[in-house]
Each structure stands twice: as C-alpha cells, then as structure tokens.
Scaffold this motif. Sequence first.
Motif, mmCIF file in Angstrom:
data_model
loop_
_atom_site.group_PDB
_atom_site.id
_atom_site.type_symbol
_atom_site.label_atom_id
_atom_site.label_comp_id
_atom_site.label_asym_id
_atom_site.label_seq_id
_atom_site.Cartn_x
_atom_site.Cartn_y
_atom_site.Cartn_z
ATOM 1 N N LYS A 138 0.837 -1.201 0.000
ATOM 2 C CA LYS A 138 0.000 0.000 0.000
ATOM 3 C C LYS A 138 0.867 1.245 0.000
ATOM 4 C CE LYS A 138 -4.074 -1.583 2.542
ATOM 5 N NZ LYS A 138 -4.938 -1.299 3.682
ATOM 6 N N GLU A 139 0.400 2.249 -0.716
ATOM 7 C CA GLU A 139 0.980 3.585 -0.671
ATOM 8 C C GLU A 139 -0.213 4.530 -0.655
ATOM 9 O OE1 GLU A 139 3.475 6.651 -3.526
ATOM 10 O OE2 GLU A 139 3.656 4.507 -3.892
ATOM 11 N N TYR A 140 -0.319 5.320 0.385
ATOM 12 C CA TYR A 140 -1.489 6.191 0.503
ATOM 13 C C TYR A 140 -1.179 7.394 1.371
ATOM 14 C CZ TYR A 140 -2.059 4.005 5.105
ATOM 15 O OH TYR A 140 -1.851 3.557 6.385
ATOM 16 N N ARG A 141 -2.014 8.385 1.275
ATOM 17 C CA ARG A 141 -1.941 9.555 2.150
ATOM 18 C C ARG A 141 -3.024 9.391 3.206
ATOM 19 N NH1 ARG A 141 1.987 12.995 1.154
ATOM 20 N NH2 ARG A 141 2.810 12.928 -0.951
#
Length: 168
Positions: A111-114
């Motif tokens: 996952k890559e998220y803000r």
Amino acid sequence: MNDSENSSSSSGGSTDSGDTASGVPYAGVATTDEAADALEAVSSQIYEYAGVPGKASEPGPGIKECEGKDPERFFRVFHPWNFQPGSAADSDRAMENLKKKLNSGDWVLKKEYRDNSQNENLNLVADNDAKKVSVWIVQYRDRAKPSLGITTTSGCYEVPEGAKVENF
C-alpha cells in the motif's frame, strides 16, 4: 502482515501453528531474543534503504500476542522507531528510495497512501514473505523536524519446546 494493513499474506508452518485468524503468517520456531534480533536486522536494512543521512531513535522491540494462539507459546515482535533526516527534501528522497527498495527483491509494496491527517502524510506498507516481516512507514514531512515513523512487525513465532514467551 500488519494486523490492520494486510490480511492476505502467504503462510508456512504446520496446521497446528500456521496462520492466525488475522492472516499473519507462521514465522517459525525461535526464542523471543532470536526473533527480536532478526527484526532489528530488518529495521537496520530499512535504515540503509532510506539512503540519506539521518538519525534513528533507540527504542528496542516489543512482544505481542498472536491472535487466536496460546500466548505462552506464540508471539510476534514489533519494533517502532523514528528516522530523522536532515531536511524535508531528504525526507522526500528517503521515501522515494524506500518505495523503490520495498518493491524489489523479497519485498512487496502492498500500500501507498496519504492518511486523513491535516498534513496528509504519505504512508507505505510493505511485506517480506521470505522473512515473514511487514513494515509500515509514515512520512511526517511538514513537522519542524521532518521524520519517518517506522514500525517493523514479525509474523507469528513459536517458542522452542520447554521455553516460554519472554516479554521485554
């Protein structure tokens, strides 16, 4: 492999000591000290992956239960620490380096998220199925002293026959 970030990791081990209900993989047989040393080695690798100068905090690892398992025989290790690069630009470069490294070799970037904080911090979650380890990294870029919050977490270990889980 983090409790809340990933529930579809590969497993190993026997039917008796395999995956817990939460999808955490079986990491093998080890004493708590051996498992903690292995996880600290992974944290050191993450430090190297950042690829920028900075200072790492010193807190050591901790022990927690494996959900649905006998807490006297099964445990997980977690190691929360902080990495403080010299500047916000170094923080950005470290996250770029980590994204690349945590999506190569035995690592898979899950996952890559803000996040929904005011600063919308960048978060990375990656698993290393070979080492039965997960890492969660949060970039605190907009603080007076930019930093990365890093937590490595192991799969579920079983203590050797006759041993008990030792807390730190």
